[in-house]
Write a protein that holds these residues in place. Sequence first.
Motif, PDB file in Angstrom:
ATOM      1  N   ALA A   1      -7.825  61.150  27.279  1.00 42.92           N
ATOM      2  CA  ALA A   1      -8.518  60.920  26.210  1.00 42.92           C
ATOM      3  C   ALA A   1      -7.992  60.227  25.027  1.00 42.92           C
ATOM      4  N   TYR A   2      -8.295  59.242  24.404  1.00 40.16           N
ATOM      5  CA  TYR A   2      -7.585  58.387  23.501  1.00 40.16           C
ATOM      6  C   TYR A   2      -8.348  58.329  22.011  1.00 40.16           C
ATOM      7  N   THR A   3      -7.774  58.674  20.859  1.00 38.88           N
ATOM      8  CA  THR A   3      -8.401  58.526  19.480  1.00 38.88           C
ATOM      9  C   THR A   3      -8.825  57.241  19.306  1.00 38.88           C
ATOM     10  N   PHE A   4      -9.519  56.821  18.091  1.00 36.12           N
ATOM     11  CA  PHE A   4     -10.001  55.725  17.818  1.00 36.12           C
ATOM     12  C   PHE A   4      -8.523  54.751  17.628  1.00 36.12           C
ATOM     13  N   TRP A   5      -7.531  55.301  16.751  1.00 33.67           N
ATOM     14  CA  TRP A   5      -6.369  54.501  16.463  1.00 33.67           C
ATOM     15  C   TRP A   5      -5.528  54.170  17.790  1.00 33.67           C
ATOM     16  N   GLN A   6      -5.643  55.246  18.964  1.00 35.39           N
ATOM     17  CA  GLN A   6      -4.631  55.026  19.979  1.00 35.39           C
ATOM     18  C   GLN A   6      -5.525  53.937  20.816  1.00 35.39           C
ATOM     19  N   ARG A   7      -6.900  53.762  20.348  1.00 35.58           N
ATOM     20  CA  ARG A   7      -7.653  52.742  21.276  1.00 35.58           C
ATOM     21  C   ARG A   7      -7.222  51.378  20.691  1.00 35.58           C
ATOM     22  N   MET A   8      -7.435  51.437  19.468  1.00 37.14           N
ATOM     23  CA  MET A   8      -6.848  49.961  18.909  1.00 37.14           C
ATOM     24  C   MET A   8      -5.274  49.672  19.294  1.00 37.14           C
ATOM     25  N   LEU A   9      -4.484  50.519  19.298  1.00 42.62           N
ATOM     26  CA  LEU A   9      -3.046  50.340  19.534  1.00 42.62           C
ATOM     27  C   LEU A   9      -3.143  49.666  21.105  1.00 42.62           C
ATOM     28  N   HIS A  10      -4.083  50.384  22.089  1.00 41.49           N
ATOM     29  CA  HIS A  10      -4.062  49.917  23.357  1.00 41.49           C
ATOM     30  C   HIS A  10      -4.463  48.425  23.511  1.00 41.49           C
ATOM     31  N   ARG A  11      -5.680  48.370  22.640  1.00 40.00           N
ATOM     32  CA  ARG A  11      -6.088  46.970  22.614  1.00 40.00           C
ATOM     33  C   ARG A  11      -5.284  45.865  22.192  1.00 40.00           C
ATOM     34  N   LEU A  12      -4.311  46.340  21.143  1.00 41.89           N
ATOM     35  CA  LEU A  12      -3.311  45.464  20.669  1.00 41.89           C
ATOM     36  C   LEU A  12      -2.350  44.967  21.636  1.00 41.89           C
ATOM     37  N   ALA A  13      -1.736  46.021  22.594  1.00 39.49           N
ATOM     38  CA  ALA A  13      -0.725  46.095  23.383  1.00 39.49           C
ATOM     39  C   ALA A  13      -1.236  45.332  24.722  1.00 39.49           C
ATOM     40  N   LEU A  14      -2.248  45.614  25.198  1.00 33.65           N
ATOM     41  CA  LEU A  14      -2.759  45.296  26.644  1.00 33.65           C
ATOM     42  C   LEU A  14      -3.678  44.337  26.576  1.00 33.65           C
ATOM     43  N   GLY A  15      -4.564  44.171  25.476  1.00 36.48           N
ATOM     44  CA  GLY A  15      -5.846  43.283  25.674  1.00 36.48           C
ATOM     45  C   GLY A  15      -5.232  41.739  25.283  1.00 36.48           C
ATOM     46  N   SER A  16      -4.046  41.532  24.670  1.00 34.43           N
ATOM     47  CA  SER A  16      -3.586  40.340  24.498  1.00 34.43           C
ATOM     48  C   SER A  16      -2.506  39.640  25.339  1.00 34.43           C
ATOM     49  N   ARG A  17      -2.804  38.497  26.010  1.00 37.84           N
ATOM     50  CA  ARG A  17      -1.711  38.121  26.747  1.00 37.84           C
ATOM     51  C   ARG A  17      -0.441  37.914  25.666  1.00 37.84           C
ATOM     52  N   ILE A  18      -0.654  37.006  24.552  1.00 36.47           N
ATOM     53  CA  ILE A  18       0.508  36.692  23.815  1.00 36.47           C
ATOM     54  C   ILE A  18       1.171  37.863  23.617  1.00 36.47           C
TER      55      ILE A  18
ATOM     56  N   GLY B   1      12.727  64.505  41.410  1.00 38.50           N
ATOM     57  CA  GLY B   1      13.629  64.116  40.503  1.00 38.50           C
ATOM     58  C   GLY B   1      14.637  63.130  40.653  1.00 38.50           C
ATOM     59  N   ALA B   2      14.361  62.320  41.940  1.00 37.50           N
ATOM     60  CA  ALA B   2      15.359  61.324  42.174  1.00 37.50           C
ATOM     61  C   ALA B   2      15.153  60.014  41.759  1.00 37.50           C
ATOM     62  N   PHE B   3      13.909  59.926  41.097  1.00 35.68           N
ATOM     63  CA  PHE B   3      13.423  58.481  40.746  1.00 35.68           C
ATOM     64  C   PHE B   3      12.923  58.455  39.358  1.00 35.68           C
ATOM     65  N   GLY B   4      12.771  57.042  38.726  1.00 33.54           N
ATOM     66  CA  GLY B   4      12.598  56.828  37.387  1.00 33.54           C
ATOM     67  C   GLY B   4      11.309  56.289  37.597  1.00 33.54           C
ATOM     68  N   CYS B   5      10.082  56.433  36.877  1.00 32.76           N
ATOM     69  CA  CYS B   5       8.934  55.905  37.215  1.00 32.76           C
ATOM     70  C   CYS B   5       8.044  55.863  36.055  1.00 32.76           C
ATOM     71  N   LEU B   6       7.161  54.778  35.632  1.00 30.12           N
ATOM     72  CA  LEU B   6       6.424  54.743  34.394  1.00 30.12           C
ATOM     73  C   LEU B   6       5.499  55.898  34.341  1.00 30.12           C
ATOM     74  N   THR B   7       5.110  56.537  33.122  1.00 25.05           N
ATOM     75  CA  THR B   7       4.303  57.663  32.909  1.00 25.05           C
ATOM     76  C   THR B   7       3.411  57.149  31.827  1.00 25.05           C
ATOM     77  N   TYR B   8       2.416  58.221  31.514  1.00 27.44           N
ATOM     78  CA  TYR B   8       1.611  58.053  30.586  1.00 27.44           C
ATOM     79  C   TYR B   8       1.989  57.901  29.121  1.00 27.44           C
ATOM     80  N   ARG B   9       3.211  58.584  29.081  1.00 24.07           N
ATOM     81  CA  ARG B   9       4.105  58.375  27.605  1.00 24.07           C
ATOM     82  C   ARG B   9       4.589  56.902  27.482  1.00 24.07           C
ATOM     83  N   ASP B  10       4.675  56.101  28.413  1.00 24.86           N
ATOM     84  CA  ASP B  10       4.906  54.731  28.195  1.00 24.86           C
ATOM     85  C   ASP B  10       3.829  53.751  27.722  1.00 24.86           C
ATOM     86  N   MET B  11       2.603  54.214  27.800  1.00 22.65           N
ATOM     87  CA  MET B  11       1.659  53.435  27.257  1.00 22.65           C
ATOM     88  C   MET B  11       1.479  53.507  25.736  1.00 22.65           C
ATOM     89  N   PRO B  12       1.018  52.400  25.188  1.00 21.98           N
ATOM     90  CA  PRO B  12       0.389  51.346  25.717  1.00 21.98           C
ATOM     91  C   PRO B  12       1.387  50.258  25.839  1.00 21.98           C
TER      92      PRO B  12
END
Length: 345
Positions: free
Chosen positions: A2-19, A66-77
């Motif tokens: 669940a994301y707050t309004f500002w978190q959603r805006m950050l996601h839109r900026l980071a993921l919604g723009s190819r540039i 514990g043998a691997f590195g993997c992307l997690t939700y903490r890496d978002m956005p």
Amino acid sequence: MAYTFWQRMLHRLALGSRIVSEFSLDLETGRTDVDIETIERGRHVFITGLARSGTTILLRRLFATGAFGCLTYRDMPFVLMPLSWKWLSANSQKQVEKRERAHGDGLLVDYDSPEAFEEVFWKTVCGPDYIRKDRLLPHQPDNAATAKFKHYIGIVLKSRQNPVDRYLSKNNNNILRLAPLCAALPDSLFLVPFRSPLQHASSLLNQHLRFLDPADAFSKRYMEWLGHYEFGAGHRPFSVSNRENPYDPLSLAYWLMIWKAVYQWLAATAPEHVVFVGYERLCSDHGHTWHHLLELAEIKENKTVFEPLFLKTREISEQIPGDLLNSCDRTYQLLLDRHDKHFTK
């Protein structure tokens, strides 16, 4: 999550723009040195297949070793610049109570849970090569794209809290580029889980209905930004054959056709060393498949307490064309034979 309004805006900026995505990836690769030869020699693990085949539980169990590195939700956005984002967000790191993910399948997630965010890389680097308005196509990433991917793997591994030298991926869309990935990372382990066709198709239909009417517009865009087109309002099927699917997406036959097309194609085109993992056998053979899988992944036995495996079955009442069902059953047997090739001693 669940994301707050500002978190959603950050996601839109980071993921919604190819540039922005291209800039963040170029910035991270430009400032981070990676030993590409070491990445190429690593025994990384890639999990790919149709959604609802057991990919997530395999990811979570392997991650728990514990043998691997993997992307997690903490890496978002900012999943394309995990090192920089780790530094930028250091003062705002927080813990949240685990919640059931949107799929309603009982799997609980928090910020440190592994998830399928890798596809953002491929969308950014070569999205136009395989993403169409109504489908996803197989594609052949060129040498520049695979070289950048190896660099990206190295960045992800460097950014982990406890740096490791082995990468773990769950990305259903990797079936569209499976052979090139196998060639680019020949020492890695590639796993393709599968389930019995009727039960698998039923699960896909159930999720499609669940995601067909998203709670808000952000939810649909969020899935598309991540390259998740498996089901729901933004559904775009894998198009791996010249045959069109004649059935309605609200019917079980439609999803059975997808199962048939994808797994027939994988059985015919996947390199021999790709390991097909029968989910029913994984759940019912008293740990034989799982322990052998750990051996294939070169993971020593440890005291890790793994999440339990559940084999949920649904009653199927919808009538299915007999020729379609028979064809799927034959393909399923081929996949079981591939499973036995790797897991029968």
